[in-house]
Design an enzyme around this catalytic site. Structure first.
Site, PDB file in Angstrom:
ATOM      1  N   THR A 122       1.362   3.706   1.856  1.00  0.00           N
ATOM      2  CA  THR A 122       2.126   4.079   3.113  1.00  0.00           C
ATOM      3  C   THR A 122       3.346   3.104   3.452  1.00  0.00           C
ATOM      4  O   THR A 122       3.912   3.400   4.414  1.00  0.00           O
ATOM      5  CB  THR A 122       1.364   4.473   4.341  1.00  0.00           C
ATOM      6  OG1 THR A 122       0.603   2.975   4.438  1.00  0.00           O
ATOM      7  CG2 THR A 122       0.201   5.191   3.882  1.00  0.00           C
ATOM      8  N   LYS A 123       3.247   1.900   2.989  1.00  0.00           N
ATOM      9  CA  LYS A 123       4.268   0.819   3.254  1.00  0.00           C
ATOM     10  C   LYS A 123       5.546   1.203   3.124  1.00  0.00           C
ATOM     11  O   LYS A 123       6.178   2.049   2.128  1.00  0.00           O
ATOM     12  CB  LYS A 123       3.702  -0.325   2.954  1.00  0.00           C
ATOM     13  CG  LYS A 123       2.366  -0.754   3.182  1.00  0.00           C
ATOM     14  CD  LYS A 123       2.368  -0.902   4.747  1.00  0.00           C
ATOM     15  CE  LYS A 123       0.993  -1.381   5.487  1.00  0.00           C
ATOM     16  NZ  LYS A 123      -0.151  -0.597   5.246  1.00  0.00           N
ATOM     17  N   ASN A 124       6.729   0.348   3.583  1.00  0.00           N
ATOM     18  CA  ASN A 124       8.024   0.477   3.402  1.00  0.00           C
ATOM     19  C   ASN A 124       8.457   0.333   1.962  1.00  0.00           C
ATOM     20  O   ASN A 124       9.232   0.961   1.393  1.00  0.00           O
ATOM     21  CB  ASN A 124       8.756  -0.458   4.410  1.00  0.00           C
ATOM     22  CG  ASN A 124       8.769  -0.148   5.664  1.00  0.00           C
ATOM     23  OD1 ASN A 124       7.940   0.240   6.198  1.00  0.00           O
ATOM     24  ND2 ASN A 124      10.068  -0.618   6.330  1.00  0.00           N
ATOM     25  N   TYR A 142       0.800  -1.264   0.029  1.00  0.00           N
ATOM     26  CA  TYR A 142       0.037   0.112   0.197  1.00  0.00           C
ATOM     27  C   TYR A 142       0.935   1.452  -0.074  1.00  0.00           C
ATOM     28  O   TYR A 142       2.157   1.088   0.323  1.00  0.00           O
ATOM     29  CB  TYR A 142      -0.917   0.079   1.184  1.00  0.00           C
ATOM     30  CG  TYR A 142      -2.071   1.261   1.222  1.00  0.00           C
ATOM     31  CD1 TYR A 142      -2.817   1.262   0.318  1.00  0.00           C
ATOM     32  CD2 TYR A 142      -1.766   1.910   2.301  1.00  0.00           C
ATOM     33  CE1 TYR A 142      -3.765   2.338   0.487  1.00  0.00           C
ATOM     34  CE2 TYR A 142      -2.680   3.160   2.274  1.00  0.00           C
ATOM     35  CZ  TYR A 142      -3.737   3.249   1.410  1.00  0.00           C
ATOM     36  OH  TYR A 142      -4.540   4.357   1.557  1.00  0.00           O
TER      37      TYR A 142
END
Length: 385
Positions: free
Chosen positions: A187-189, A185
């Site tokens: 916002t993920k790393n 997604y």
């Protein structure tokens, strides 16, 4: 894009590799924009990164969890243990698979269930399966929780949405799991925008979820329309429409190449936070036993009293924050489904959940931006001491 020169330090800014644009254009020019060769290449490269036997790319981490639960072929309405401090998608996956979530309280320090809390939840029911979670990037001890639940490893699914970059005992999250579900997604790393993946050491599971991610069809839908393709296919098991496209996979391949440097920068930011905040009155830093643990640092979660007021004060000072997560037992729909008694069985989650505050943590956060975060939180806490 970075936080330099902005009036507000954003909570997060997605990291995007400079190779992404060219990668996407190549896919669009190829004429194959659904699941195809780029998806297969991404699956192999992510498997190599994790050290996993198999990776199946899917539409999201939520669909990954649901596919794995469906693949277990549990009796309808089976009890599935799950952390109470989790994202709604994990609970929805259990419900959509036709099963019953059973909430497990967390350990106050690690923010994930402990063997003791798992054993306590398992004593109330006869669990058929369990979802464990790498909260904030902390690599959970899957083996210990599996034993505490009295389950076989083939009944444990790892929510590794926060997991890329984490390792325990030198073994990356997902490298030896029966099923580990990842999120890409925004916002993920390793952001793709949307998308997920299932890493598994089990040949049978990968075959099932690979078919189930595309309705359970015996043949890829797009290949039927290519020269030499055949229209004939079968559906031997019921699946979902949960495949990853080649456009997403091409972004993922470019992002994966940049991930090690992004992880290095995250660790650098965390070290600066630790040094600045250590010993500050009224603040509990992320607690972690780092012996044999490599934290992914998806989140930097602190605990403070008067959390909501402090968050508002930081926002007024130009620093955006967030909260991960609102406990599942506090959500209206889940309270209706699970009942008040079940939702009251996680007191640590309720108490700690009121204190958690996530600070900005992303590779594009500049030193000046981080200094603003540190100054704003320090001022807010010292005003209360």
């Amino acid at each position: 894009m970075s936080s330099a020169g902005q009036s507000t330090v954003p909570f997060t800014i997605p990291s995007v590799s400079g190779e992404v644009s060219d990668a996407v254009v190549k896919v669009l020019d190829s004429g194959w924009i659904t699941t195809g060769p780029q998806t297969a290449a991404f699956e192999q490269e992510f498997a190599d990164y994790l050290g996993a036997a198999h990776v199946v790319a899917v539409a999201s981490c939520t669909t990954a969890l649901e596919l794995c639960l469906r693949a277990l072929e549990l009796p309808p309405g089976s009890a599935v243990l799950t952390p109470s401090l989790t994202f709604c998608g994990a609970i929805n996956a259990i419900l959509h698979a036709g099963h019953r979530p059973v909430l497990v309280d967390i350990d106050e320090d690690t923010l994930v269930p402990s063997p003791e809390t798992v054993a306590a939840a398992a004593a109330r029911v006869t669990p058929a399966a369990m979802i464990v979670q790498n909260q904030g990037g902390y690599p959970v001890d899957v083996a210990a929780l599996t034993a505490a639940a009295g389950l076989d490893r083939t009944r444990v699914i790892e929510d590794a949405a926060h997991g890329p970059g984490a390792a325990r005992g030198g073994k990356p999250v997902g490298s030896e799991s029966f099923a580990a579900c990842f999120s890409f997604y925004a916002t993920k790393n390793m952001p793709i925008g949307e998308g997920g993946a299932i890493a598994t050491s089990d040949e049978g599971l990968q075959e099932k979820v690979r078919a189930m991610r595309l309705h359970g069809m015996s043949k890829d839908s797009w290949k039927r329309y290519l020269p030499g393709g055949s229209w004939r296919y079968d559906v031997k098991q019921i699946g979902l429409k949960a495949n990853m496209t080649d456009v997403q996979a091409s972004i993922g391949r470019a992002q994966l190449a940049a991930l090690p440097e992004w992880q290095r920068r995250r660790a650098e930011i965390v070290a600066a936070y630790d040094a600045a905040f250590r010993g500050l009155p009224g603040l509990t830093l992320p607690q972690r036993n780092l012996d044999g643990i490599q934290h992914a640092w998806h989140l930097y979660q602190v605990r403070v009293q008067d959390r909501d007021a402090i968050s508002a004060e930081l926002e007024a000072a130009g620093v955006s924050t967030s909260v991960h997560f609102i406990p599942a037992n506090q959500m209206t729909s889940y309270r209706d489904i699970l009942g008040a008694d079940e939702c009251a069985r996680v007191p640590v989650t309720d108490r700690v959940g009121e204190e958690l505050l996530s600070l900005p943590l992303y590779p594009g956060l500049t030193s000046d931006g981080q200094d603003r975060v540190i100054a704003a939180l320090t001022e807010a806490l010292r005003a209360r001491s």
